[in-house]
Motif scaffolding. Structure first.
Motif, PDB file in Angstrom:
ATOM      1  N   LEU A  50      16.324 -38.265  78.573  1.00  0.00           N
ATOM      2  CA  LEU A  50      17.724 -37.876  78.460  1.00  0.00           C
ATOM      3  C   LEU A  50      18.521 -38.914  77.670  1.00  0.00           C
ATOM      4  CD1 LEU A  50      18.349 -36.411  82.003  1.00  0.00           C
ATOM      5  CD2 LEU A  50      18.407 -35.157  79.845  1.00  0.00           C
ATOM      6  N   ILE A  51      18.213 -40.183  77.881  1.00  0.00           N
ATOM      7  CA  ILE A  51      18.885 -41.244  77.126  1.00  0.00           C
ATOM      8  C   ILE A  51      18.548 -41.117  75.644  1.00  0.00           C
ATOM      9  CG2 ILE A  51      18.951 -43.730  76.693  1.00  0.00           C
ATOM     10  CD1 ILE A  51      18.553 -44.081  79.756  1.00  0.00           C
ATOM     11  N   LEU A  52      17.273 -40.949  75.332  1.00  0.00           N
ATOM     12  CA  LEU A  52      16.869 -40.830  73.932  1.00  0.00           C
ATOM     13  C   LEU A  52      17.481 -39.589  73.281  1.00  0.00           C
ATOM     14  CD1 LEU A  52      13.158 -41.958  74.215  1.00  0.00           C
ATOM     15  CD2 LEU A  52      15.048 -43.225  73.182  1.00  0.00           C
ATOM     16  N   LYS A  53      17.542 -38.491  74.012  1.00  0.00           N
ATOM     17  CA  LYS A  53      18.183 -37.280  73.493  1.00  0.00           C
ATOM     18  C   LYS A  53      19.660 -37.545  73.211  1.00  0.00           C
ATOM     19  CE  LYS A  53      19.161 -32.987  72.605  1.00  0.00           C
ATOM     20  NZ  LYS A  53      18.880 -32.454  71.292  1.00  0.00           N
ATOM     21  N   SER A  54      20.301 -38.216  74.134  1.00  0.00           N
ATOM     22  CA  SER A  54      21.720 -38.524  73.984  1.00  0.00           C
ATOM     23  C   SER A  54      21.975 -39.377  72.750  1.00  0.00           C
ATOM     24  CB  SER A  54      22.217 -39.241  75.243  1.00  0.00           C
ATOM     25  OG  SER A  54      23.521 -39.694  75.075  1.00  0.00           O
ATOM     26  N   VAL A  55      21.194 -40.416  72.586  1.00  0.00           N
ATOM     27  CA  VAL A  55      21.386 -41.348  71.472  1.00  0.00           C
ATOM     28  C   VAL A  55      20.910 -40.737  70.154  1.00  0.00           C
ATOM     29  CG1 VAL A  55      20.799 -43.650  70.624  1.00  0.00           C
ATOM     30  CG2 VAL A  55      21.300 -43.312  73.028  1.00  0.00           C
ATOM     31  N   SER A  56      20.009 -39.759  70.220  1.00  0.00           N
ATOM     32  CA  SER A  56      19.543 -39.117  68.983  1.00  0.00           C
ATOM     33  C   SER A  56      20.670 -38.356  68.293  1.00  0.00           C
ATOM     34  CB  SER A  56      18.384 -38.159  69.274  1.00  0.00           C
ATOM     35  OG  SER A  56      18.844 -36.972  69.900  1.00  0.00           O
ATOM     36  N   LEU A  57      21.718 -38.044  69.028  1.00  0.00           N
ATOM     37  CA  LEU A  57      22.858 -37.326  68.459  1.00  0.00           C
ATOM     38  C   LEU A  57      23.842 -38.267  67.780  1.00  0.00           C
ATOM     39  CD1 LEU A  57      23.342 -34.896  71.467  1.00  0.00           C
ATOM     40  CD2 LEU A  57      22.199 -34.422  69.291  1.00  0.00           C
ATOM     41  N   GLY A  58      23.551 -39.559  67.833  1.00  0.00           N
ATOM     42  CA  GLY A  58      24.391 -40.556  67.177  1.00  0.00           C
ATOM     43  C   GLY A  58      24.554 -41.786  68.042  1.00  0.00           C
ATOM     44  N   PRO A  59      24.815 -42.950  67.431  1.00  0.00           N
ATOM     45  CA  PRO A  59      25.001 -44.183  68.195  1.00  0.00           C
ATOM     46  C   PRO A  59      26.113 -44.026  69.229  1.00  0.00           C
ATOM     47  CG  PRO A  59      24.856 -44.658  65.858  1.00  0.00           C
ATOM     48  CD  PRO A  59      24.964 -43.170  65.994  1.00  0.00           C
ATOM     49  N   GLN A  60      25.902 -44.601  70.399  1.00  0.00           N
ATOM     50  CA  GLN A  60      26.870 -44.481  71.487  1.00  0.00           C
ATOM     51  C   GLN A  60      26.925 -45.760  72.286  1.00  0.00           C
ATOM     52  OE1 GLN A  60      26.511 -40.955  73.926  1.00  0.00           O
ATOM     53  NE2 GLN A  60      25.084 -40.152  72.423  1.00  0.00           N
ATOM     54  N   HIS A  61      27.981 -45.872  73.071  1.00  0.00           N
ATOM     55  CA  HIS A  61      28.089 -46.937  74.058  1.00  0.00           C
ATOM     56  C   HIS A  61      27.464 -46.429  75.347  1.00  0.00           C
ATOM     57  CE1 HIS A  61      31.654 -47.432  71.348  1.00  0.00           C
ATOM     58  NE2 HIS A  61      30.990 -48.550  71.158  1.00  0.00           N
ATOM     59  N   GLY A  62      27.214 -47.339  76.282  1.00  0.00           N
ATOM     60  CA  GLY A  62      26.598 -46.960  77.549  1.00  0.00           C
ATOM     61  C   GLY A  62      27.348 -45.847  78.261  1.00  0.00           C
ATOM     62  N   TYR A  63      28.665 -45.965  78.334  1.00  0.00           N
ATOM     63  CA  TYR A  63      29.447 -44.931  79.011  1.00  0.00           C
ATOM     64  C   TYR A  63      29.341 -43.593  78.281  1.00  0.00           C
ATOM     65  CZ  TYR A  63      33.238 -42.556  81.405  1.00  0.00           C
ATOM     66  OH  TYR A  63      33.973 -41.659  82.132  1.00  0.00           O
ATOM     67  N   GLY A  64      29.258 -43.647  76.957  1.00  0.00           N
ATOM     68  CA  GLY A  64      29.069 -42.428  76.174  1.00  0.00           C
ATOM     69  C   GLY A  64      27.751 -41.752  76.492  1.00  0.00           C
ATOM     70  N   VAL A  65      26.725 -42.560  76.745  1.00  0.00           N
ATOM     71  CA  VAL A  65      25.424 -42.013  77.141  1.00  0.00           C
ATOM     72  C   VAL A  65      25.558 -41.280  78.478  1.00  0.00           C
ATOM     73  CG1 VAL A  65      23.057 -42.601  77.820  1.00  0.00           C
ATOM     74  CG2 VAL A  65      24.096 -43.722  75.848  1.00  0.00           C
ATOM     75  N   LEU A  66      26.275 -41.887  79.425  1.00  0.00           N
ATOM     76  CA  LEU A  66      26.484 -41.235  80.726  1.00  0.00           C
ATOM     77  C   LEU A  66      27.178 -39.887  80.548  1.00  0.00           C
ATOM     78  CD1 LEU A  66      27.692 -44.176  83.011  1.00  0.00           C
ATOM     79  CD2 LEU A  66      25.471 -43.032  83.038  1.00  0.00           C
ATOM     80  N   LEU A  67      28.222 -39.855  79.729  1.00  0.00           N
ATOM     81  CA  LEU A  67      28.950 -38.613  79.506  1.00  0.00           C
ATOM     82  C   LEU A  67      28.088 -37.571  78.806  1.00  0.00           C
ATOM     83  CD1 LEU A  67      32.462 -39.953  78.417  1.00  0.00           C
ATOM     84  CD2 LEU A  67      31.766 -39.072  80.661  1.00  0.00           C
ATOM     85  N   ARG A  68      27.291 -38.011  77.834  1.00  0.00           N
ATOM     86  CA  ARG A  68      26.437 -37.071  77.106  1.00  0.00           C
ATOM     87  C   ARG A  68      25.370 -36.488  78.024  1.00  0.00           C
ATOM     88  NH1 ARG A  68      25.783 -36.645  71.570  1.00  0.00           N
ATOM     89  NH2 ARG A  68      27.967 -37.185  71.621  1.00  0.00           N
ATOM     90  N   ILE A  69      24.802 -37.304  78.919  1.00  0.00           N
ATOM     91  CA  ILE A  69      23.809 -36.785  79.863  1.00  0.00           C
ATOM     92  C   ILE A  69      24.449 -35.752  80.780  1.00  0.00           C
ATOM     93  CG2 ILE A  69      22.385 -37.387  81.865  1.00  0.00           C
ATOM     94  CD1 ILE A  69      21.689 -39.999  80.388  1.00  0.00           C
ATOM     95  N   LYS A  70      25.659 -36.026  81.204  1.00  0.00           N
ATOM     96  CA  LYS A  70      26.373 -35.056  82.038  1.00  0.00           C
ATOM     97  C   LYS A  70      26.553 -33.744  81.270  1.00  0.00           C
ATOM     98  CE  LYS A  70      30.636 -34.464  84.658  1.00  0.00           C
ATOM     99  NZ  LYS A  70      31.904 -35.079  85.053  1.00  0.00           N
TER     100      LYS A  70
END
Length: 80
Positions: free
Chosen positions: A16-36
Motif C-alpha cells: 500500500l505504501i509503494l502504491k501510494s508513493v508510485s502516484l508521486g512523491p509524498q510526505h509521510g502524512y500524505g501516504v497515510l491519507l492516500r492509503i485511506k
C-alpha cells in the motif's frame, strides 16, 4: 462504536505504501491519507506502523527520502 480490527497478510502495508508513493512523491502524512483513499477508508494506518515500514522499505532500497530543510519533512519516492 469500536472499530473492527482486521489481520492483514504480511507485506500488505508495504504494498500500500509503494502504491501510494508510485502516484508521486509524498510526505509521510500524505501516504497515510492516500492509503485511506486507496482502501476507501477501510484501513486506518497508525503512525507507529507507518514510519517503521517506511524505514524498512528505504533500507531495502525500494524508497528514497529527501529532507526539506525549512519544514523538516520527508518527501518519499520509489527508487526502482
Amino acid at each position: 462504536m469500536v472499530a473492527e480490527q482486521i489481520d492483514l497478510l504480511p507485506g500488505t502495508l508495504d504494498l500500500l505504501i509503494l502504491k501510494s508513493v508510485s502516484l508521486g512523491p509524498q510526505h509521510g502524512y500524505g501516504v497515510l491519507l492516500r492509503i485511506k483513499q486507496i482502501t476507501d477508508g477501510a484501513l486506518f494506518v497508525e503512525q507507529g506502523a507507518l514510519y517503521p515500514a517506511l524505514a524498512r522499505l528505504e533500507s531495502r532500497g525500494l524508497l528514497s527520502s529527501e529532507w526539506e530543510s525549512q519544514r523538516t519533512i520527508v518527501k518519499l519516492s520509489i527508487t526502482a
